[in-house]
Write a protein that holds these residues in place. Sequence first.
Motif, PDB file in Angstrom:
ATOM      1  N   LEU B  90      37.975  26.675  57.948  1.00 18.08           N
ATOM      2  CA  LEU B  90      39.127  26.167  58.702  1.00 18.08           C
ATOM      3  C   LEU B  90      40.179  27.258  58.856  1.00 18.08           C
ATOM      4  O   LEU B  90      40.691  27.522  59.943  1.00 18.08           O
ATOM      5  CB  LEU B  90      39.768  25.001  57.942  1.00 18.08           C
ATOM      6  CG  LEU B  90      39.114  23.640  58.057  1.00 18.08           C
ATOM      7  CD1 LEU B  90      39.813  22.671  57.115  1.00 18.08           C
ATOM      8  CD2 LEU B  90      39.234  23.151  59.496  1.00 18.08           C
ATOM      9  N   ILE B  91      40.502  27.874  57.708  1.00 20.53           N
ATOM     10  CA  ILE B  91      41.540  28.899  57.724  1.00 20.53           C
ATOM     11  C   ILE B  91      41.114  30.079  58.588  1.00 20.53           C
ATOM     12  O   ILE B  91      41.901  30.606  59.385  1.00 20.53           O
ATOM     13  CB  ILE B  91      41.869  29.361  56.290  1.00 20.53           C
ATOM     14  CG1 ILE B  91      42.613  28.252  55.566  1.00 20.53           C
ATOM     15  CG2 ILE B  91      42.695  30.633  56.293  1.00 20.53           C
ATOM     16  CD1 ILE B  91      42.987  28.584  54.151  1.00 20.53           C
ATOM     17  N   GLU B  93      39.242  30.181  61.192  1.00 16.25           N
ATOM     18  CA  GLU B  93      39.450  29.896  62.618  1.00 16.25           C
ATOM     19  C   GLU B  93      40.909  30.024  63.004  1.00 16.25           C
ATOM     20  O   GLU B  93      41.261  30.660  63.984  1.00 16.25           O
ATOM     21  CB  GLU B  93      39.071  28.438  62.898  1.00 16.25           C
ATOM     22  CG  GLU B  93      37.660  28.188  63.324  1.00 16.25           C
ATOM     23  CD  GLU B  93      37.372  26.688  63.259  1.00 16.25           C
ATOM     24  OE1 GLU B  93      38.261  25.904  63.676  1.00 16.25           O
ATOM     25  OE2 GLU B  93      36.294  26.308  62.760  1.00 16.25           O
ATOM     26  N   ARG B  94      41.755  29.363  62.188  1.00 17.92           N
ATOM     27  CA  ARG B  94      43.178  29.301  62.535  1.00 17.92           C
ATOM     28  C   ARG B  94      43.855  30.655  62.425  1.00 17.92           C
ATOM     29  O   ARG B  94      44.811  30.947  63.124  1.00 17.92           O
ATOM     30  CB  ARG B  94      43.920  28.301  61.616  1.00 17.92           C
ATOM     31  CG  ARG B  94      43.284  26.936  61.589  1.00 17.92           C
ATOM     32  CD  ARG B  94      43.240  26.367  63.005  1.00 17.92           C
ATOM     33  NE  ARG B  94      42.709  25.023  62.993  1.00 17.92           N
ATOM     34  CZ  ARG B  94      43.481  23.940  63.086  1.00 17.92           C
ATOM     35  NH1 ARG B  94      44.783  24.067  63.192  1.00 17.92           N
ATOM     36  NH2 ARG B  94      42.952  22.745  63.076  1.00 17.92           N
ATOM     37  N   VAL B  97      44.555  32.780  65.372  1.00 19.33           N
ATOM     38  CA  VAL B  97      45.715  32.512  66.225  1.00 19.33           C
ATOM     39  C   VAL B  97      46.980  33.011  65.537  1.00 19.33           C
ATOM     40  O   VAL B  97      47.795  33.723  66.120  1.00 19.33           O
ATOM     41  CB  VAL B  97      45.822  31.001  66.521  1.00 19.33           C
ATOM     42  CG1 VAL B  97      47.060  30.727  67.364  1.00 19.33           C
ATOM     43  CG2 VAL B  97      44.567  30.518  67.206  1.00 19.33           C
ATOM     44  N   SER B  98      47.129  32.647  64.263  1.00 19.29           N
ATOM     45  CA  SER B  98      48.388  32.944  63.573  1.00 19.29           C
ATOM     46  C   SER B  98      48.608  34.434  63.349  1.00 19.29           C
ATOM     47  O   SER B  98      49.716  34.940  63.536  1.00 19.29           O
ATOM     48  CB  SER B  98      48.423  32.225  62.222  1.00 19.29           C
ATOM     49  OG  SER B  98      48.464  30.851  62.434  1.00 19.29           O
ATOM     50  N   GLU B 258      54.441  27.465  66.263  1.00 14.35           N
ATOM     51  CA  GLU B 258      53.127  26.939  66.640  1.00 14.35           C
ATOM     52  C   GLU B 258      53.229  25.474  67.041  1.00 14.35           C
ATOM     53  O   GLU B 258      52.497  24.986  67.895  1.00 14.35           O
ATOM     54  CB  GLU B 258      52.133  27.087  65.474  1.00 14.35           C
ATOM     55  CG  GLU B 258      51.595  28.501  65.354  1.00 14.35           C
ATOM     56  CD  GLU B 258      50.804  28.704  64.077  1.00 14.35           C
ATOM     57  OE1 GLU B 258      50.481  27.689  63.407  1.00 14.35           O
ATOM     58  OE2 GLU B 258      50.518  29.864  63.747  1.00 14.35           O
ATOM     59  N   PRO B 264      46.825  26.123  67.903  1.00 12.10           N
ATOM     60  CA  PRO B 264      45.981  25.728  66.771  1.00 12.10           C
ATOM     61  C   PRO B 264      45.947  26.798  65.681  1.00 12.10           C
ATOM     62  O   PRO B 264      44.924  27.383  65.416  1.00 12.10           O
ATOM     63  CB  PRO B 264      44.604  25.555  67.413  1.00 12.10           C
ATOM     64  CG  PRO B 264      44.615  26.502  68.564  1.00 12.10           C
ATOM     65  CD  PRO B 264      46.032  26.585  69.052  1.00 12.10           C
ATOM     66  N   GLY B 265      47.099  27.046  65.066  1.00 12.40           N
ATOM     67  CA  GLY B 265      47.177  28.070  64.027  1.00 12.40           C
ATOM     68  C   GLY B 265      47.336  27.426  62.662  1.00 12.40           C
ATOM     69  O   GLY B 265      47.145  26.209  62.499  1.00 12.40           O
ATOM     70  N   LEU B 266      47.683  28.263  61.686  1.00  6.70           N
ATOM     71  CA  LEU B 266      47.823  27.762  60.324  1.00  6.70           C
ATOM     72  C   LEU B 266      48.930  26.725  60.202  1.00  6.70           C
ATOM     73  O   LEU B 266      48.835  25.791  59.411  1.00  6.70           O
ATOM     74  CB  LEU B 266      48.128  28.930  59.378  1.00  6.70           C
ATOM     75  CG  LEU B 266      46.991  29.918  59.151  1.00  6.70           C
ATOM     76  CD1 LEU B 266      47.490  31.091  58.339  1.00  6.70           C
ATOM     77  CD2 LEU B 266      45.834  29.225  58.437  1.00  6.70           C
ATOM     78  N   ARG B 268      49.909  24.426  62.427  1.00 11.71           N
ATOM     79  CA  ARG B 268      49.391  23.112  62.831  1.00 11.71           C
ATOM     80  C   ARG B 268      48.499  22.562  61.732  1.00 11.71           C
ATOM     81  O   ARG B 268      48.565  21.385  61.370  1.00 11.71           O
ATOM     82  CB  ARG B 268      48.593  23.224  64.133  1.00 11.71           C
ATOM     83  CG  ARG B 268      49.377  23.698  65.313  1.00 11.71           C
ATOM     84  CD  ARG B 268      50.383  22.710  65.811  1.00 11.71           C
ATOM     85  NE  ARG B 268      49.756  21.529  66.384  1.00 11.71           N
ATOM     86  CZ  ARG B 268      50.433  20.410  66.653  1.00 11.71           C
ATOM     87  NH1 ARG B 268      51.704  20.335  66.378  1.00 11.71           N
ATOM     88  NH2 ARG B 268      49.805  19.383  67.179  1.00 11.71           N
ATOM     89  N   LEU B 269      47.660  23.441  61.203  1.00 17.64           N
ATOM     90  CA  LEU B 269      46.715  23.015  60.173  1.00 17.64           C
ATOM     91  C   LEU B 269      47.452  22.410  58.983  1.00 17.64           C
ATOM     92  O   LEU B 269      47.099  21.341  58.480  1.00 17.64           O
ATOM     93  CB  LEU B 269      45.876  24.221  59.721  1.00 17.64           C
ATOM     94  CG  LEU B 269      44.837  23.951  58.631  1.00 17.64           C
ATOM     95  CD1 LEU B 269      43.745  23.025  59.165  1.00 17.64           C
ATOM     96  CD2 LEU B 269      44.216  25.241  58.116  1.00 17.64           C
TER      97      LEU B 269
END
Lengths: 276, 315, 529
Positions: B90-91, B93-94, B97-98, B258, B264-266, B268-269
């Motif tokens: 998950l991280i 992927e994000r 973006v971040s 974000e 869809p970065g950290l 948002r996660l």
Amino acid sequence: MKIFLHNRSMLPGLVLTLIFTGAAIVSLVWVPYDTTVLNIAERMKSPSLQHPFGTDQFGRDILSMIMVGARTSIAVALVAVGIGMLAGVPLGLAAAARKGSLLDEVIMRMNDLVFAFPSLLIAVMITAVFGASALNAIIAIGIFNIPVFARLTRGAALTLWSREYIMAARVAGKGPARISVEHILPNVTNLLIVQGTIQFSLGILAEAGLSYVGLGAQPPTASWGRMLADSQTMISLAPHLALFPGLAILLTVLGLNLMGDGLRDVLDPKLRRSRS
Amino acid sequence: MLQYFLKRLLSLGLSLVAASVVIFLALEVVPGDPAAYMLGVNAQEDTLNALREQLGLNGTILQRYLSWAGGLLVGDFGTSYTYRTPVSELIGERLWVSLPLALYALTLSTLIAFPAGIWAASRRGSYADAGVMGVTQLGVAIPNFWFAMLMVLVFAINLRWFSAGGFPGWEDGFFAGMKALTLPAIALALPQASILTRVMRSSLLDTLGEDFIRSARAKGLTRGQAMWRHALRNALIPVLTIMGLQFSFLLAGAIIIENVFFLPGLGRLVFQAISSRDLIVVESVVMLLVFAVIVVNFAVDLAYALVDPRLRRRR
Amino acid sequence: MSLLHINRLSLSIHGSTILKDVSLKVGAGRILGVIGESGSGKSMTAFSVLQLLPNGSACSGDISLSDKDILACSEEELCSLRGKEVGMVFQEPMTALNPLQTIGAQVAETILIHENVPKAEALARAAEALRRAELPQDRFPLSRYPHELSGGQRQRVVIAMAIALRPKLLIADEPTTALDVTTQAQILDLLKRLVAEDGMGLMLISHDLAVVADLADDLVIMRRGEVVESGPAAHLFRNMQHPYSRALLEASGHVPVKSARTTSAPLLQVRNVVREYASHSHGWWGQTTRFRAVDDVSFEIRKGESLGLVGESGCGKSTLTRAILGLEETQGGDILFDGEPVVVHHHANREVRRRMQVVFQDPYGSFNPRWRVDRLITEPYHLLDSPPQGSERREAIAEALESVGLTADDAGKYIHEFSGGQRQRIAIARALIIKPDLIVLDEAVSALDVSVRAQVLDLLADLGGRFGLTYLFISHDLSVVRSITERVLVMKSGKIVEEGPTEAVFDNPKDAYTKQLVDAAPVLPADVA
């Protein structure tokens, strides 16, 4: 007093700050419209004579909301500065009085550690455990302020400790605690006041950010950040929803920063250049 | 130099351990059973047990910390309950973006702040200086997420130059990705650039008042030569400090920004994880961000040594 | 024809007058000494020559350098003069060099900025300039950074920078004020040699008549922005006309009237004292090395005596002072005050402490700026079990202030309302208020202008007689120690190398280091004082 008002940043800063603290205080006893009453018929009205800043999606008067929101912002930021000072200043004084000792080392390492946690992350952790509230914001911002004041106090105190008047006080048999209170603290007060206004303005920004992402004040408490979050989806239909709360934050922070600059110039001309 | 490096490295390691303990303990104080807390009151007993097993809740605090921290060392952050995938994935992927967002913003703010600060300092007291200082005064005071909203209103909704939010992914090409990150990066960079400009200016002015600048002028250097050859590198030392500190604000700011742009970065996660009570994800993201802050400050310490010969040979 | 000719130069900065009708001349191969106390405008005169003045400065009059009109030069022309025709050396060697550049690069820069030569050649010439400034390449290669050099060595680098292009004129603004006496003597010799070798003119600015006395061919004495007297040095020293220059000369060689009242009973006994500092110099888990700041020191101060302690910076005299005052514990030996130890059970002995007080060097840093004088000078009351209250306290304050030549009304003022000399009087009042037996004077007159210094020394001599005080007088300045003490200790690298009656030690030094120190100390020509 005269130099106070002759300073270029002092006057506008003071005026802005007084307007917003004034609005917060007035809101305790009177607001143009009750912000807890929803009035769907009057929703999303543009600014007019009845509603100088317009109304929001529930028909609440935005001016009244901003006045009440000022209360939240100022309260959160003020208490957070208080926490930072009450914990940070004694820590900084103690570290400076025992420079190079284990105590100093421990305090400074703890400071470094807290510095690695931006207030937003502290808020994230608190919220994850206890749920969101305005108290969260206070604690998160307050904790982040502690190392700021501790470092500032320690740094300033260290230069004072090398002064000969401290040596004279030691020759007069005074201990480190007494010297810290009698000689060091009064001579770092100016610095603390200046940093206090800066942290106050940063606190207002941080509170707005936290409320905006839902980690700060919860409805029905009015808060500037919350108002901006609510306005976001309607920004193309009713830009005034986003304009006024944002301006309120900007002007309050600007006012406090200008006042901080002015205070520094007036209180300590030597500091003028070392400002970031 | 080696000694300095090793010393910093040791302190880096200690900071990381201390930070992980703080984060672990903070999320350990969850009242009651974390598994029950995460699943809510209506959870089945066997799901609860499975989660407890997975969280390693069945050992002592020390055992649980060690197994968690041991996992971190090999990149195993555990498994997200809500997503049912390894948190590291998950991280990962994000992060795509971040991280580019943070670097983009850092680059922008440096590219703006250095010239602006130098320009203002070299024309101290002029209208140019006053103008730069006025703009930065505003830049420091403006909430960046509000500035982001205004930019969306102007550049996305009215002018339609950019999309109002979302991220197409890097599959659509580098420029499409960068374009989607442009408004967020500007919003993030503005306050940082303002602060950095002010620091650059005041640090340069301080340095220009030093005795060695007078020595340089007595050698026959012009004001400009003295500034470029002697003042600038000396002035950089406090600027580096602030840049290091700013990185943590940049990360925190990124989390908020974000949200404005639905990236869809950290950030948002972590908010999704909070609302779904996915503590493992929260813990991991916080740890990762704190890790980043600590490592960046380590890098700043090393940069000092490159700039300042006094540190290189200090014992 | 003179090299530099300043004629009726006036300077104002932001409207306030700094210099008024200053005229002086420097000839090729000659040394002009410019003397004045703080605020006399001597440094601004020097900066005017290169036009390195603060913003808001306005010059009028005439400055000509080899017939070139400096005040008419454009900034570009001035840049081509600076460093090439005129070199400059400043007061503070510790900050005068860029900490981030090697000394080689900084000296070579002088050459590169004025001549279009390859970098390698510039570096070779920089090495030559450093060698002429007595920094040979085998010990001080071009790749050294300033922080690796001592103050005296840095000043040599600054000199190398200034003379790299063999300028016609060298301006040295208090070049040795921040240095120790022995280093000062070496730097002055160096300057003298360079003047002789290159035939350049030297404008040597100093607050100290003695520094300039045996170097200068001509003298200019300045006061409050004006030249009060000028002429050839040899003539001027014997025929001072202006009352100010005479006062300055008198003050420089001033000897207060001492009353002999030394008894043989010891007041303070220092026996085999050792003070060590641990320094972690070999890595963070390596062994710690120990540095002995005070190494097996023994001496006595007798009641009523005035004892001098001289030594250069870093010799351990400050550490010893702190140990005597009970501010730092020692690692060995005893310090006894009237038979009582100064430190008991890791804490300073209150009984002893109330009988000792101290006066520090810096008249500006010695007082909490937020306190009024009455509170400042009564701070030592903290040592008394029942300090005086009410009118008794007021009388004590008035008495202390009056005894140092101030008035009782000064008690209500803040420290910033006083001049440097007055502040030092207040520091003495603070030391006197609990009627101590011993006063430690830690460089107590070093920061004062000569004329003020003379007054404070008189005051100390007078108070010593009136209150039966014993003085421990710590200083780097031999002439001051000579004028006020009866006995002297010479300290070097933590040890006492020589001890004896002041006159005897200074006139007939036995120890090699004392000899060096005495020889290095600048003195006024014997027949003038």
